[in-house]
Design a protein around this motif. Structure first.
Motif, mmCIF file in Angstrom:
data_model
loop_
_atom_site.group_PDB
_atom_site.id
_atom_site.type_symbol
_atom_site.label_atom_id
_atom_site.label_comp_id
_atom_site.label_asym_id
_atom_site.label_seq_id
_atom_site.Cartn_x
_atom_site.Cartn_y
_atom_site.Cartn_z
ATOM 1 N N UNK A 231 85.354 -13.955 -23.658
ATOM 2 C CA UNK A 231 84.145 -14.788 -23.669
ATOM 3 C C UNK A 231 84.391 -16.078 -24.445
ATOM 4 N N UNK A 232 85.142 -15.975 -25.545
ATOM 5 C CA UNK A 232 85.402 -17.156 -26.360
ATOM 6 C C UNK A 232 86.281 -18.170 -25.646
ATOM 7 N N UNK A 233 87.199 -17.688 -24.825
ATOM 8 C CA UNK A 233 88.119 -18.593 -24.132
ATOM 9 C C UNK A 233 87.390 -19.465 -23.117
ATOM 10 N N UNK A 234 86.240 -19.018 -22.632
ATOM 11 C CA UNK A 234 85.553 -19.775 -21.599
ATOM 12 C C UNK A 234 84.744 -20.934 -22.166
ATOM 13 N N UNK A 235 84.631 -21.040 -23.472
ATOM 14 C CA UNK A 235 83.867 -22.121 -24.074
ATOM 15 C C UNK A 235 84.794 -23.070 -24.811
ATOM 16 N N UNK A 236 84.692 -24.365 -24.504
ATOM 17 C CA UNK A 236 85.534 -25.319 -25.206
ATOM 18 C C UNK A 236 84.998 -25.571 -26.609
ATOM 19 N N UNK A 237 83.689 -25.531 -26.776
ATOM 20 C CA UNK A 237 83.096 -25.773 -28.090
ATOM 21 C C UNK A 237 81.956 -24.789 -28.291
ATOM 22 N N UNK A 238 81.881 -24.203 -29.485
ATOM 23 C CA UNK A 238 80.769 -23.294 -29.755
ATOM 24 C C UNK A 238 80.445 -23.310 -31.241
ATOM 25 N N UNK A 239 79.191 -23.106 -31.545
ATOM 26 C CA UNK A 239 78.778 -23.003 -32.940
ATOM 27 C C UNK A 239 78.130 -21.638 -33.139
ATOM 28 N N UNK A 240 78.195 -21.170 -34.377
ATOM 29 C CA UNK A 240 77.574 -19.893 -34.707
ATOM 30 C C UNK A 240 76.798 -20.054 -36.007
ATOM 31 N N UNK A 241 75.488 -19.848 -35.930
ATOM 32 C CA UNK A 241 74.642 -19.920 -37.114
ATOM 33 C C UNK A 241 74.717 -21.250 -37.845
ATOM 34 N N UNK A 242 74.948 -22.331 -37.104
ATOM 35 C CA UNK A 242 75.200 -23.630 -37.728
ATOM 36 C C UNK A 242 73.922 -24.199 -38.355
ATOM 37 N N UNK A 243 74.031 -24.668 -39.599
ATOM 38 C CA UNK A 243 72.869 -25.244 -40.266
ATOM 39 C C UNK A 243 73.273 -26.214 -41.360
ATOM 40 N N UNK A 244 72.337 -27.098 -41.703
ATOM 41 C CA UNK A 244 72.563 -28.023 -42.809
ATOM 42 C C UNK A 244 71.241 -28.322 -43.501
ATOM 43 N N UNK A 245 71.316 -28.363 -44.830
ATOM 44 C CA UNK A 245 70.167 -28.722 -45.655
ATOM 45 C C UNK A 245 70.438 -30.059 -46.328
ATOM 46 N N UNK A 246 69.388 -30.867 -46.442
ATOM 47 C CA UNK A 246 69.430 -32.069 -47.266
ATOM 48 C C UNK A 246 68.392 -31.863 -48.356
ATOM 49 N N UNK A 247 68.851 -31.458 -49.545
ATOM 50 C CA UNK A 247 67.908 -31.084 -50.594
ATOM 51 C C UNK A 247 67.111 -29.870 -50.149
#
Length: 256
Positions: A4-20
């Motif tokens: 399954x992973x090979x079929x995706x060129x780009x993937x994110x998992x649980x991606x997040x960012x906080x600013x303050x």
């Protein structure tokens, strides 16, 4: 690595960012398949550009991971991601206003090939660089403008040149943040026709506000609301989703 992973060129998992205290992007699981023409849409303030900045390495995530194929990009610099095939457009007119499109593309190709400061020298070996540059300009319908200073190009042509320069790096993945912004409406369709016709080995993720362009040129749509993925699907699935209509498209839009 699982199939399954090979079929995706780009993937994110649980991606997040906080600013303050502000959680700009939360728990995003995004996947881009080979040859994708995928739109990222959502209301203003949804976190679309922030997400692109996370993918390209401008911002470092507070949580989650980013993979390209089997490679973990999460902590890599923007430059390293670019060298691995992750490319985005930049405003060319602020960098090379006095150069021509041909020399701008020659410079970008020379940078990729590690030719550095020798790019301008009239070396016989550079013929192939100029040939490739002419070919790229042809793809973007800029061949007739090859020798016009960038600063004199119409804005829509400048945006096409920006994408040509991103393509000169031979990326596997191309990220476009509102490529048609500021482009006259009669030219934005041409710009997206060129994007849609890019080689199938390049996966494209683009942010676009114009729903007509989104539904005409994307094959898959991800909807971001409040920094989270609300839903993903084909244009017809997104068009028919009442939640999307409610938060983004509004009752005045009918794309079914």
């Amino acid at each position: 690595m699982s199939p399954a992973n090979r079929t995706h060129t780009l993937r994110t998992q649980g991606l997040g960012i906080r600013f303050g205290e502000f959680q700009a992007v939360s728990d995003v699981n995004l996947s881009l398949e080979p040859g994708a023409r995928q739109a990222l849409i959502g209301p203003n303030g949804a976190g679309k550009t922030t997400l692109i900045n996370l993918l390209t390495g401008v911002f470092k995530p507070t949580s989650g991971s980013i993979h390209m194929g089997e490679h973990d990009l999460t902590r890599l610099s923007a430059d390293k991601r670019a060298r691995m095939g992750l490319s985005r457009t930049f405003q060319i007119n602020t960098l090379f206003p006095s150069l021509t499109p041909l020399l701008s593309v020659v410079l970008a190709i020379s940078e990729r090939e590690g030719l550095g400061a020798t790019w301008w020298r009239p070396l016989k070996g550079c013929t192939r660089v100029f040939d490739e540059a002419h070919s790229l300009l042809g793809i973007f319908r800029l061949d007739s403008l090859a020798d016009v200073p960038v600063s004199e190009l119409a804005y829509g042509k400048q945006r096409l040149l920006e994408i040509a320069l991103a393509l000169a790096a031979k990326p596997r993945i191309l990220l476009l943040d509102e490529p048609a912004a500021g482009v006259p409406q009669d030219e934005s369709g041409e710009l997206f026709e060129v994007i849609a016709a890019l080689p199938q080995d390049i996966s494209v993720l683009f942010i676009e506000h114009d729903m007509k362009l989104v539904f005409r040129f994307s094959r898959r749509i991800s909807v971001l609301v409040g920094g989270r993925i609300l839903t993903e699907g084909t244009p017809s699935e997104i068009s028919a989703d009442p939640r999307v209509r409610e938060v983004y498209l509004g009752s005045s839009h009918h794309h079914a």
